[in-house]
Design a protein around this motif. Structure first.
Motif, short mmCIF file in Angstrom:
data_model
loop_
_atom_site.label_atom_id
_atom_site.label_comp_id
_atom_site.label_asym_id
_atom_site.label_seq_id
_atom_site.Cartn_x
_atom_site.Cartn_y
_atom_site.Cartn_z
N UNK A 1 12.98 35.61 87.92
CA UNK A 1 13.80 36.82 87.74
C UNK A 1 13.36 37.62 86.53
N UNK A 2 12.85 36.94 85.52
CA UNK A 2 12.38 37.63 84.31
C UNK A 2 10.98 38.20 84.49
N UNK A 3 10.34 37.90 85.64
CA UNK A 3 8.98 38.38 85.88
C UNK A 3 7.98 37.72 84.94
N UNK B 1 15.69 32.28 77.66
CA UNK B 1 16.45 33.05 78.64
C UNK B 1 17.86 33.40 78.19
N UNK B 2 18.23 32.96 76.99
CA UNK B 2 19.53 33.33 76.43
C UNK B 2 20.72 32.74 77.17
#
Length: 71
Positions: A5-7, A46-47
Motif C-alpha cells: 500500500x505504501x508503494x 508504517x506508523x
C-alpha cells in the motif's frame, strides 16, 4: 499489505530497518519470526502499533477477509 500500500519495495523496507531484502520476503511469507527490535522497527516505518502487524496467532488471509466482508 502495508508495504504494498505504501508503494515500497522489499529492498526499500529492508534498507529502512537495516536487514537483507530476503528477510522481508521471509517475513511476508510467514517463514521467519522477527526479533522484537525488527518488529518494532517495521511497525515504526508504517506508523502503526507492532501488534497491528505481528501476532502469535496467524492473521486471516486477504482472500478470507474479503470473502467475509471484513477489513
Amino acid at each position: 499489505m502495508f508495504r504494498a500500500e505504501a508503494g515500497m519495495s522489499r529492498r526499500e523496507l529492508a534498507d529502512r530497518v537495516e536487514v537483507n531484502p530476503q528477510t522481508i520476503g521471509f517475513l511476508e511469507r510467514g517463514d521467519y519470526k522477527p526479533s522484537l527490535e525488527l518488529a518494532m522497527g517495521i511497525a515504526e516505518v508504517f506508523g502503526v502499533p507492532v501488534e497491528m502487524m505481528f501476532s502469535f496467532e496467524p492473521f486471516p488471509s486477504l482472500s478470507q477477509t474479503l470473502q467475509t466482508g471484513g477489513g
